[in-house]
Motif scaffolding. Sequence first.
Motif, mmCIF file in Angstrom:
data_model
loop_
_atom_site.group_PDB
_atom_site.id
_atom_site.type_symbol
_atom_site.label_atom_id
_atom_site.label_comp_id
_atom_site.label_asym_id
_atom_site.label_seq_id
_atom_site.Cartn_x
_atom_site.Cartn_y
_atom_site.Cartn_z
ATOM 1 N N LEU A 1 39.584 46.419 47.890
ATOM 2 C CA LEU A 1 40.132 47.081 46.700
ATOM 3 C C LEU A 1 41.366 47.933 46.988
ATOM 4 O O LEU A 1 41.782 48.741 46.152
ATOM 5 C CB LEU A 1 39.051 48.001 46.108
ATOM 6 C CG LEU A 1 37.815 47.305 45.556
ATOM 7 C CD1 LEU A 1 36.656 48.284 45.437
ATOM 8 C CD2 LEU A 1 38.114 46.706 44.188
ATOM 9 N N LYS B 1 44.866 48.528 44.760
ATOM 10 C CA LYS B 1 44.767 49.370 43.558
ATOM 11 C C LYS B 1 44.171 50.745 43.855
ATOM 12 O O LYS B 1 44.613 51.744 43.294
ATOM 13 C CB LYS B 1 43.926 48.653 42.495
ATOM 14 C CG LYS B 1 43.890 49.392 41.170
ATOM 15 C CD LYS B 1 43.392 48.512 40.042
ATOM 16 C CE LYS B 1 43.414 49.242 38.716
ATOM 17 N NZ LYS B 1 42.943 48.390 37.619
ATOM 18 N N TYR B 2 43.141 50.798 44.718
ATOM 19 C CA TYR B 2 42.400 52.054 44.885
ATOM 20 C C TYR B 2 42.603 52.731 46.236
ATOM 21 O O TYR B 2 41.963 53.732 46.525
ATOM 22 C CB TYR B 2 40.914 51.803 44.612
ATOM 23 C CG TYR B 2 40.667 51.413 43.178
ATOM 24 C CD1 TYR B 2 40.884 52.328 42.155
ATOM 25 C CD2 TYR B 2 40.273 50.121 42.833
ATOM 26 C CE1 TYR B 2 40.692 51.976 40.829
ATOM 27 C CE2 TYR B 2 40.075 49.753 41.514
ATOM 28 C CZ TYR B 2 40.282 50.691 40.514
ATOM 29 O OH TYR B 2 40.111 50.349 39.203
ATOM 30 N N GLU C 1 34.966 52.536 36.605
ATOM 31 C CA GLU C 1 35.903 52.002 35.603
ATOM 32 C C GLU C 1 35.130 51.470 34.395
ATOM 33 O O GLU C 1 34.149 50.726 34.559
ATOM 34 C CB GLU C 1 36.709 50.840 36.199
ATOM 35 C CG GLU C 1 37.544 51.212 37.403
ATOM 36 C CD GLU C 1 38.543 52.315 37.121
ATOM 37 O OE1 GLU C 1 39.209 52.246 36.068
ATOM 38 O OE2 GLU C 1 38.638 53.249 37.936
ATOM 39 N N THR D 1 52.006 40.044 42.723
ATOM 40 C CA THR D 1 52.425 41.411 43.058
ATOM 41 C C THR D 1 53.790 41.707 42.439
ATOM 42 O O THR D 1 54.001 42.766 41.831
ATOM 43 C CB THR D 1 52.492 41.587 44.592
ATOM 44 O OG1 THR D 1 51.209 41.273 45.130
ATOM 45 C CG2 THR D 1 52.858 43.001 44.982
ATOM 46 N N GLN E 1 48.417 44.638 38.468
ATOM 47 C CA GLN E 1 47.712 45.414 39.483
ATOM 48 C C GLN E 1 46.233 45.027 39.521
ATOM 49 O O GLN E 1 45.361 45.725 38.995
ATOM 50 C CB GLN E 1 47.861 46.908 39.189
ATOM 51 C CG GLN E 1 47.244 47.804 40.244
ATOM 52 C CD GLN E 1 47.800 47.590 41.638
ATOM 53 O OE1 GLN E 1 48.760 48.208 42.017
ATOM 54 N NE2 GLN E 1 47.198 46.697 42.409
ATOM 55 N N ALA F 1 42.469 44.605 40.910
ATOM 56 C CA ALA F 1 41.670 45.446 41.809
ATOM 57 C C ALA F 1 41.471 44.727 43.138
ATOM 58 O O ALA F 1 41.464 45.342 44.202
ATOM 59 C CB ALA F 1 40.326 45.752 41.158
ATOM 60 N N THR G 1 40.349 41.638 38.032
ATOM 61 C CA THR G 1 40.965 42.737 37.294
ATOM 62 C C THR G 1 39.847 43.606 36.739
ATOM 63 O O THR G 1 38.733 43.129 36.505
ATOM 64 C CB THR G 1 41.826 42.217 36.130
ATOM 65 O OG1 THR G 1 41.013 41.385 35.293
ATOM 66 C CG2 THR G 1 43.001 41.398 36.631
ATOM 67 N N GLU H 1 45.021 41.560 31.381
ATOM 68 C CA GLU H 1 45.673 41.475 32.683
ATOM 69 C C GLU H 1 45.318 40.159 33.380
ATOM 70 O O GLU H 1 46.166 39.522 34.027
ATOM 71 C CB GLU H 1 45.229 42.661 33.545
ATOM 72 C CG GLU H 1 46.344 43.275 34.329
ATOM 73 C CD GLU H 1 45.881 44.458 35.179
ATOM 74 O OE1 GLU H 1 46.576 44.758 36.134
ATOM 75 O OE2 GLU H 1 44.809 45.036 34.876
ATOM 76 N N GLY I 1 46.289 41.184 48.260
ATOM 77 C CA GLY I 1 46.777 42.276 47.402
ATOM 78 C C GLY I 1 47.513 43.341 48.186
ATOM 79 O O GLY I 1 48.347 44.059 47.644
ATOM 80 N N ASP I 2 47.175 43.490 49.483
ATOM 81 C CA ASP I 2 47.860 44.530 50.261
ATOM 82 C C ASP I 2 48.546 43.986 51.516
ATOM 83 O O ASP I 2 49.085 44.761 52.313
ATOM 84 C CB ASP I 2 46.887 45.668 50.629
ATOM 85 C CG ASP I 2 45.672 45.183 51.399
ATOM 86 O OD1 ASP I 2 45.847 44.369 52.311
ATOM 87 O OD2 ASP I 2 44.551 45.624 51.094
#
Length: 475
Positions: free
Chosen positions: A152, A155-156, A216, A241, A246, A248, A281, A289, A370-371
């Motif tokens: 995650l 986003k987090y 959430e 990206t 965005q 999760a 998402t 999204e 995602g990262d």
Amino acid sequence: MGTPVLDQLRAALGDRVDTAAATLDAARADRSGHGAAEPPLAVVHAESVADVQAALRIAHETATPVVVRGAGTGLAGASIAGAGEIVLSTLRMRRVLEVRPDDLLAVVEPGILNAELDEVLAPYGLWWPPDPASRDISTVGGNIATGAGGLLCAKYGVVRDAVLAVDLVLADGRLLHLGHRSVKGVTGLDLTSLVIGSEGRLGVIVGATLKLRRIEPGTPCTIVATFPTVRDAARGSAAVTASGAQPAIMELMDARCLAAVHALLELDPPAEGIAQLTIQTDGLSAAVEAEQIAAVLRQAGGAVAVTDDPAEGEELLRIRRSMHAAMARLGTTLIEDVSVPRSALPAMFDEIARIERAYGIEIPTVAHAGDGNLHPNFIVQTAEIPERIWQAADELFRAALCLGGTLTGEHGIGTLKSRWLADELGEDQWTLQREIVRVFDPRGILAPGRVFAQRPSAPSDPHDADPHPAEEPHA
Ligand SMILES: Cc1cc2nc3c(=O)[nH]c(=O)nc-3n(C[C@H](O)[C@H](O)[C@H](O)COP(=O)(O)OP(=O)(O)OC[C@H]3O[C@@H](n4cnc5c(N)ncnc54)[C@H](O)[C@@H]3O)c2cc1C
């Protein structure tokens, strides 16, 4: 008959000092697949801050090396303990001392498992965001000491973004309270940050004040997109990206990983050669999204399916979370952990393909797309990782650095990557970091030889000696 240090430990800590053969054998290894040739002296099962302080005072006085251990799920060889070393286990320190929904924080002991903590927090409508795939089996203290990431993060955030304060026992037994309970706090140097990711070298984390989030609202949506090649899937994730969406979670599995997990879970085999993105998402706009992301992925050439069924979503993520077990079935595995800027993901997959061709090997790879954090897996059928595979790993690290990336995104340096640390940090920073460790632990008793390995060019220093000269793979 005990050694003098064992006698002192037993006098101070009684039956919390464990020398049973099975306990010592378990402490020889972590989940990296590597282990020390010989067992440690003893495992101390600390049950309180006072226990940790007592054990460290004795170790400090007798100059006995100490390896701190949470659940031993690390993948970098950092908690492997061998001959002459004491293992200080924090696994029995697992109380949640305070939950403050009004301040969005919790104070915990280090041995609580990540998933256990979220069970305690759920009735308050709260959660702690760090979400390693090992969340059911790894401790919060271990997560902090490794600077863990997970699914995650884009986003987090990672553990570093979710810790306000840390209580740390220094090598000589002194207790420090680092950080603050307020949202803001810039008093003095940020030693809390320094401890996060310090892999047991600066002290023992005996408590932590964690930054929480409210759960959430809304129903998460899960998107699966398949692509003909892994490069196409990487381009798809980079496009998501770049679109400003965005998610999760955004996870990428190449064809080899996907096939291995399907075999492990006894699912129908995936179509030949396809790579898969699994995206989730969340929040009140999850459905909108998800549709936006699906459109981007279709545009990028993906075959896309979207579900808002939580059970189906969880099943799709289970496929990703089963990766480690699926790889372990294939042979002795060296799991790498390079991280690159997200736009460089397609180029990093090109580099992996180049290294596969150059060495005539396969490198099944998953990525927290995602990262930008990739886990390329080197799998061999021998018990030990041959030098040639280390050479391929060396090329992988250098490729990640050339792309503006880093040697390790979340697993840490431990013993397995210490020989590359100076390459990334440079001479001056390597030396400065080593000197900082000495300020915290002048006698060098905490995890000596981990992270900062002795370099051939540097003057000999017993603090940096190889802790496991006869290191061997562990079943
Ligand atoms: C199946 C699987 C999936 C995984 N997925 C992820 C993932 O998605 N993301 C990720 O980041 N990692 C992942 N990992 C790696 C591992 O779970 C993490 O590194 C985790 O944070 C280690 O926690 P632990 O309690 O097992 O620590 P250990 O392995 O016991 O120790 C790890 C390091 O932390 C130090 N340490 C532990 N407790 C303390 C303490 N109280 N004070 C000071 N130092 C301490 C140890 O000395 C050692 O250096 C995975 C591992 C497995 C087996």
